[in-house]
Design a protein around this motif. Structure first.
Motif, PDB file in Angstrom:
ATOM      1  N   GLY A 224       4.773   3.531   1.150  1.00  9.06           N
ATOM      2  CA  GLY A 224       4.973   2.841  -0.127  1.00  9.06           C
ATOM      3  C   GLY A 224       6.416   2.797  -0.593  1.00  9.06           C
ATOM      4  N   ASP A 225       7.142   3.902  -0.364  1.00  8.37           N
ATOM      5  CA  ASP A 225       8.513   3.971  -0.865  1.00  8.37           C
ATOM      6  C   ASP A 225       9.497   3.212   0.021  1.00  8.37           C
ATOM      7  OD1 ASP A 225       7.995   5.796   1.140  1.00  8.37           O
ATOM      8  OD2 ASP A 225       9.541   7.203   0.479  1.00  8.37           O
TER       9      ASP A 225
ATOM     10  N   PRO B  82       0.809  -1.222   0.000  1.00 10.22           N
ATOM     11  CA  PRO B  82       0.000   0.000   0.000  1.00 10.22           C
ATOM     12  C   PRO B  82       0.844   1.274   0.000  1.00 10.22           C
ATOM     13  CG  PRO B  82      -0.231  -1.199   2.074  1.00 10.22           C
ATOM     14  CD  PRO B  82       0.544  -2.069   1.165  1.00 10.22           C
ATOM     15  N   VAL B  83       0.304   2.335  -0.621  1.00  8.91           N
ATOM     16  CA  VAL B  83       0.990   3.627  -0.665  1.00  8.91           C
ATOM     17  C   VAL B  83       1.045   4.235   0.738  1.00  8.91           C
ATOM     18  CG1 VAL B  83       0.924   5.952  -1.641  1.00  8.91           C
ATOM     19  CG2 VAL B  83       0.211   4.019  -3.030  1.00  8.91           C
TER      20      VAL B  83
END
Lengths: 67, 284
Positions: free
Chosen positions: A16-17, A5-6
């Protein structure tokens, strides 16, 4: 989940990253707890997303429509 | 009654989070700032997505939802674009003072599996509106799969959808006060044994109090056999903590939150005045 999920579903923090650095380091043998602390994932609502995630898209990504 | 002087002190601060100690303001006002930070401060985020092509394994809505949640840089946009109340109406999509357009075009090769990241979401109309984080995966493309889309972003507020909320965490907490009745305390150490934060510790047989570490869990109050520990909080002194999603700086969020409250209050005052005038005219 299908893709990581973001945002954290509970608090909305952007996570997310951070999935790829997390999973790469854990696969290399690091302690998940230490990696999450390093990445600045503080709250347990966000941390559970990391430790419970299975990237299901890898199972179906090869199903390409015929051109 | 004289109003106390308002003091603000920065307790903690980093790139996306700030903790302020606010003095001389009632909790109702600090809490209004907290709520405004979550619900009223506008940011820019993707409102709708036009798909030109999508042969990936994920359906359009799934990808549109992910793109919506990606924070976009709003520091300049909130000062430049028209407010959400104007732009959320139908037929404003072509208005460049309402919408910023971003485009995404990616495809995977013959024997390739490729992850598309947020940095491939390129600004089309306004270079100041772009994803804050570069490495958020949007979709994973298998061999010969392709995606092409345009994302339309506009200002919005958190009360409409959480993707427009600039703050992920916004809290008001009391400043703890630990009162030890030294005439009753025997330095037995029972409270220090149960204190989880180190606010109460024993040093050379004496009880040492570090108030700022207390989290008001009250375990010491229950543990003390002599009823010597009391917990409370300081008057008119509160911590306001704001954590940003990255779209706005946390201090910008606090300033805009106060501005949004003032806009609402001015509106309220003008409405009240019109009532007051109506009553005066009626009584003549």
């Amino acid at each position: 989940m299908v893709l990581f999920p973001v945002r954290c579903p509970t608090c909305g923090a952007v996570i997310g990253d951070k999935w790829e650095p997390f999973i790469n380091r854990v696969k290399a043998g690091e302690d998940p707890k230490k990696v999450l602390d390093d990445l600045g994932v503080k709250r347990y609502c966000c941390r559970r997303v990391f430790i419970s995630h299975v990237n299901l898209i890898d199972e179906m990504v090869m199903y390409t429509k015929r051109a | 009654m004289l109003m106390a002087e308002v003091k603000i002190e920065v307790v903690e601060k980093d790139e996306n989070h700030v903790k302020l100690l606010i003095e001389g303001v009632g909790i109702h006002l600090v809490n209004a700032v907290r709520r405004a930070a979550l619900e009223y401060v506008p940011t820019i985020a993707t409102d709708f997505v036009v798909f030109r092509s999508n042969t990936s394994v994920l359906h359009d809505e799934f990808i549109a939802h992910r793109i919506g949640l990606i924070p976009l840089t709003s520091e300049e946009a909130v000062r430049k674009y028209k407010p959400p109340e104007v732009c959320s109406k139908e037929g404003m999509e072509e208005d460049l003072s309402c919408y910023a357009v971003l485009s995404l075009e990616a495809s995977a090769g013959e024997n390739e599996i490729k992850t598309v990241y947020s940095d491939e979401l390129k600004p089309l109309t306004d270079p100041t509106v772009k994803p804050v984080h570069e490495r958020i995966p949007i979709v994973k493309l298998g061999p010969n799969q392709r995606i092409e889309l345009e994302a339309y972003a506009r200002l919005g507020r958190g009360k409409e959808h959480i993707k427009w909320s600039p703050a992920t965490i916004s809290t008001v907490t009391y400043v703890p006060e630990v009162r030890v009745d030294w005439s009753k305390c025997t330095d037995c150490g029972e409270c220090a044994n149960v204190c989880p934060t180190g606010a109460l510790t024993m040093s050379e047989g004496k009880l040492v109090v570090k108030e700022e570490l207390c989290n008001l869990c009250r375990q010491c109050v229950q543990a003390c056999p002599y009823d010597a520990v009391r917990l409370g909080h300081k008057e008119e002194k509160y911590y306001l903590t704001i954590e940003s999603s990255g779209s706005l700086k946390p201090e910008t969020i606090a300033v805009f939150a106060v501005k949004e409250i003032m806009i609402k209050l001015e509106d309220l005052i003008s409405k009240l005045k019109s009532i007051e005038e109506a009553v005066e005219v009626g009584s003549e």
